[in-house]
Design a protein around this motif. Structure first.
Motif, short mmCIF file in Angstrom:
data_model
loop_
_atom_site.label_atom_id
_atom_site.label_comp_id
_atom_site.label_asym_id
_atom_site.label_seq_id
_atom_site.Cartn_x
_atom_site.Cartn_y
_atom_site.Cartn_z
N CYS A 248 0.86 -1.18 0.00
CA CYS A 248 0.00 0.00 0.00
C CYS A 248 0.89 1.23 0.00
O CYS A 248 2.01 1.21 0.51
CB CYS A 248 -0.90 0.01 1.23
SG CYS A 248 0.02 0.02 2.77
N ILE A 249 0.38 2.29 -0.58
CA ILE A 249 1.16 3.53 -0.68
C ILE A 249 1.35 4.18 0.69
O ILE A 249 2.32 4.87 0.93
CB ILE A 249 0.51 4.50 -1.70
CG1 ILE A 249 1.46 5.64 -2.05
CG2 ILE A 249 -0.85 5.02 -1.21
CD1 ILE A 249 1.06 6.41 -3.32
N GLU A 250 0.43 3.88 1.62
CA GLU A 250 0.52 4.49 2.95
C GLU A 250 1.75 4.00 3.72
O GLU A 250 2.41 4.77 4.40
CB GLU A 250 -0.73 4.19 3.79
CG GLU A 250 -2.01 4.87 3.31
CD GLU A 250 -2.74 4.07 2.23
OE1 GLU A 250 -2.20 3.05 1.76
OE2 GLU A 250 -3.86 4.48 1.85
N ALA A 251 2.02 2.69 3.66
CA ALA A 251 3.10 2.15 4.49
C ALA A 251 4.29 1.63 3.68
O ALA A 251 5.41 1.62 4.19
CB ALA A 251 2.55 1.03 5.37
N CYS A 311 -2.13 -3.40 9.19
CA CYS A 311 -1.27 -2.33 8.67
C CYS A 311 -1.92 -0.99 8.99
O CYS A 311 -3.13 -0.90 9.17
CB CYS A 311 -1.16 -2.52 7.17
SG CYS A 311 -0.18 -1.29 6.31
N ARG A 312 -1.12 0.07 8.99
CA ARG A 312 -1.72 1.36 9.30
C ARG A 312 -2.61 1.90 8.19
O ARG A 312 -3.35 2.86 8.38
CB ARG A 312 -0.67 2.38 9.73
CG ARG A 312 0.34 2.77 8.69
CD ARG A 312 1.29 3.79 9.34
NE ARG A 312 2.59 3.79 8.72
CZ ARG A 312 2.93 4.57 7.71
NH1 ARG A 312 2.07 5.39 7.20
NH2 ARG A 312 4.16 4.51 7.22
N CYS A 313 -2.62 1.23 7.03
CA CYS A 313 -3.54 1.64 5.97
C CYS A 313 -4.96 1.18 6.28
O CYS A 313 -5.91 1.59 5.62
CB CYS A 313 -3.10 1.06 4.63
SG CYS A 313 -3.27 -0.74 4.54
N GLY A 314 -5.10 0.29 7.28
CA GLY A 314 -6.43 -0.18 7.65
C GLY A 314 -6.72 -1.60 7.18
O GLY A 314 -7.67 -2.23 7.66
N ARG A 315 -5.89 -2.12 6.28
CA ARG A 315 -6.14 -3.48 5.82
C ARG A 315 -5.78 -4.48 6.92
O ARG A 315 -4.77 -4.29 7.61
CB ARG A 315 -5.34 -3.78 4.54
CG ARG A 315 -5.87 -3.05 3.32
CD ARG A 315 -5.01 -3.30 2.07
NE ARG A 315 -5.52 -2.53 0.94
CZ ARG A 315 -5.26 -1.23 0.77
NH1 ARG A 315 -4.49 -0.57 1.62
NH2 ARG A 315 -5.78 -0.59 -0.27
N THR A 316 -6.60 -5.52 7.03
CA THR A 316 -6.34 -6.52 8.07
C THR A 316 -5.73 -7.79 7.47
O THR A 316 -5.29 -8.68 8.20
CB THR A 316 -7.67 -6.92 8.75
OG1 THR A 316 -8.62 -7.23 7.73
CG2 THR A 316 -8.20 -5.79 9.61
N ILE A 317 -5.75 -7.89 6.15
CA ILE A 317 -5.24 -9.10 5.50
C ILE A 317 -3.72 -9.22 5.72
O ILE A 317 -3.03 -8.22 5.91
CB ILE A 317 -5.57 -9.09 3.99
CG1 ILE A 317 -5.33 -7.70 3.39
CG2 ILE A 317 -7.01 -9.53 3.77
CD1 ILE A 317 -5.71 -7.55 1.92
N VAL A 318 -3.28 -10.45 5.71
CA VAL A 318 -1.88 -10.73 6.05
C VAL A 318 -0.94 -10.13 5.01
O VAL A 318 -1.32 -9.95 3.84
CB VAL A 318 -1.69 -12.27 6.18
CG1 VAL A 318 -1.49 -12.92 4.84
CG2 VAL A 318 -0.58 -12.63 7.12
N ARG A 319 0.26 -9.75 5.47
CA ARG A 319 1.25 -9.22 4.53
C ARG A 319 2.39 -10.20 4.32
O ARG A 319 2.74 -10.94 5.23
CB ARG A 319 1.85 -7.92 5.09
CG ARG A 319 1.04 -6.70 4.77
CD ARG A 319 1.60 -5.48 5.44
NE ARG A 319 1.37 -5.51 6.88
CZ ARG A 319 1.95 -4.67 7.73
NH1 ARG A 319 2.82 -3.79 7.30
NH2 ARG A 319 1.67 -4.74 9.01
N MET A 320 2.97 -10.19 3.12
CA MET A 320 4.18 -10.98 2.88
C MET A 320 5.35 -10.01 2.69
O MET A 320 5.16 -8.89 2.21
CB MET A 320 4.02 -11.89 1.65
CG MET A 320 3.70 -11.18 0.36
SD MET A 320 3.51 -12.33 -1.05
CE MET A 320 5.12 -12.13 -1.83
N GLY A 321 6.51 -10.43 3.12
CA GLY A 321 7.70 -9.60 2.92
C GLY A 321 8.11 -9.64 1.46
O GLY A 321 7.70 -10.54 0.72
#
Ligand code: DLL
Length: 433
Positions: A248-251, A311-321
């Motif tokens: 996301c562009i936010e983080a 994430c601070r963008c508000g999404r709750t879905i998991v992130r991958m590196g």
């Protein structure tokens, strides 16, 4: 900005309930329509109604690239060809490509995922998207194209190549979002410079770059040279194409996986054991909404790590590196494992180095040797030989210190390493020839 607020910010429990239902449907679908899956499930004694909890996913067999190759071209499709409206293929460098198919609903799903992707990367309806991913069998061009239209943005379907023309179109049309491979983004900037055009004066605000490995250092370089925010996007043909995950562009910190469509796992590539969140390993995906070409526990060979924190963008879905490399791209140099992207990170720490490099692996007797060819800028190249040699030694030391691998570094003149319009070729392995 979030395209599908409901699904991208869903509480975990609700998401998992949806995942389970969709997984059950997918398992029944593949078992009942694809002989390969029926055989595999029967062999290990798993039945369709054994999937009662999400954790039961672990009982299902893995699917490997070879399984897809063996069923070339359409053996893994779950629908009659009459229902297939699109065919793509992976850009495999060896042997036959992997062929994938989409129903009309799959194309709708994919378009929505790409609209989500574009919005996560900063695009909205009002944007003009310069789409320089290749159009054709490769999923990049058309994947972005349909997503851009779904979003309601205007898309320039320029595809890859003919770089001078790309620069002319950018100058005349004023696009605001750039989509292409990271290596091609740098090449466009380089060609613009040669044409006397200052890329930083374009209207671009963001770029969504992927389809090949790249490093944080490369991100900095792109952001500086192109004066845009650079987001990483990941995907593969076997799963859907682009649209599996994006930053996301936010983080700009990890890629959000669209878990309402794909269930990710990280495994130890050797033992095949599932690893906990936070531990690096091989990414495995199960698609849970695909119609024509679902896959169960597909072994991607890509090395990454999963982060569950929202994430601070508000999404709750998991992130991958960021993908660290592929388990089959990993170079083993005298017993030390190293990924090309790690070398990229080390060399790009030094001033005067251009983001173009190539790794050459060879074998002398029984020992593997690694030569790192690195391009330097005019200033450095016209310096005294002694200084160039010092820089080579410094890079060799840094590589040795950070990665414990011995490499011979050769600085080469500006523009001597071959540029790519799609996926860059970083490794030349002379051992296989
Ligand atoms: O590259 C799909 C795609 C198109 C992704 C446009 C992003 C943008 P394939 O040609 O099947 O599909 O290649 C998939 O490329 O398994 C990874 O090894 C590599 N790859 C893709 N994205 C990234 C990334 C498309 N962001 C293979 N970082 C994958 C590192 C990536 N590697």
């Amino acid at each position: 900005m979030i395209y599908n607020e409901e699904y991208e910010t869903m509480p975990r429990e609700a998401l998992e309930a949806i995942q389970l239902r969709r997984l059950q449907e997918t398992v029944a679908r593949v078992y009942n329509t694809v002989p390969f899956y029926k055989k595999r499930f029967d062999e290990i004694g798993v039945k369709v109604d054994d999937v009662n909890f999400l954790d039961d996913l672990r009982r299902l067999p893995f699917t490997y690239k070879d399984n897809l190759r063996d069923s070339y071209p359409f053996g893994m499709f779950t629908v009659p060809m009459d229902d297939v409206v699109r065919i793509h293929a992976s850009s495999g460098t060896t042997g036959k490509p992997t062929v994938v198919g989409y129903t009309a609903r799959d194309i709708q799903t994919w378009s929505e995922l790409m609209a989500r992707t574009l919005m996560a990367g900063g695009a909205t309806r009002g944007d003009m998207i310069h789409n320089a991913y290749g159009y054709g069998l490769f999923t990049g061009g058309l994947g972005f194209h349909y997503g851009a239209e779904k979003l309601g943005a205007s898309v320039i379907p320029i595809s890859g190549g003919n770089t001078k023309r790309q620069v002319m179109i950018m100058t005349d049309f004023g696009p605001t979002i750039l989509t292409c491979t990271p290596s091609y983004a740098l090449l466009i900037a380089e060609v613009a410079e040669e044409m006397g055009v200052d890329f930083r004066e374009f209207n671009f605000k963001a770029g969504i770059f992927g389809a090949e490995p790249w490093s944080e250092q490369m991100r900095e370089e792109i952001e500086r040279k192109l004066n845009i925010k650079a987001m990483d996007i990941y995907g593969l043909s076997e799963i859907i194409g682009p649209g599996v995950s994006v930053e996301c562009i936010e983080a700009q910190n990890g890629l959000h996986i669209f878990e309402d469509h794909f269930i990710p796992e990280i495994i130890d590539p050797d033992t095949e054991e599932v690893l906990p969140y936070g531990t690096p390993g091989e990414l495995v995906f199960t698609t849970i909404t695909k119609e024509a070409f679902p896959v169960i526990r597909y072994r991607t060979r890509d090395i990454s790590v999963l982060y569950p924190e929202p994430c601070r963008c508000g999404r709750t879905i998991v992130r991958m590196g960021r993908v660290q490399g592929r388990s089959d791209d990993m170079l083993i140099i005298r017993g030390v494992n190293v990924f090309p992207s790690q070398i990229e990170s080390v060399i790009m720490e030094i001033d005067g180095i251009e983001p173009y490099y190539q790794l050459e692996v060879a074998r002398e007797g029984r020992l593997d040797t690694l030569t790192v060819k690195v391009e330097v800028n005019e200033n450095v190249f016209s310096d005294e030989v002694k200084n160039l040699q010092n820089m080579e030694r410094k890079l060799e030391n840094n590589i040795k210190e950070m990665l414990s691998v011995s490499a011979q570094v050769k600085l080469v003149e500006p523009k001597s390493i071959q540029r790519s319009e799609g996926k860059a070729v970083r490794v030349i392995d002379k051992r296989k020839i």
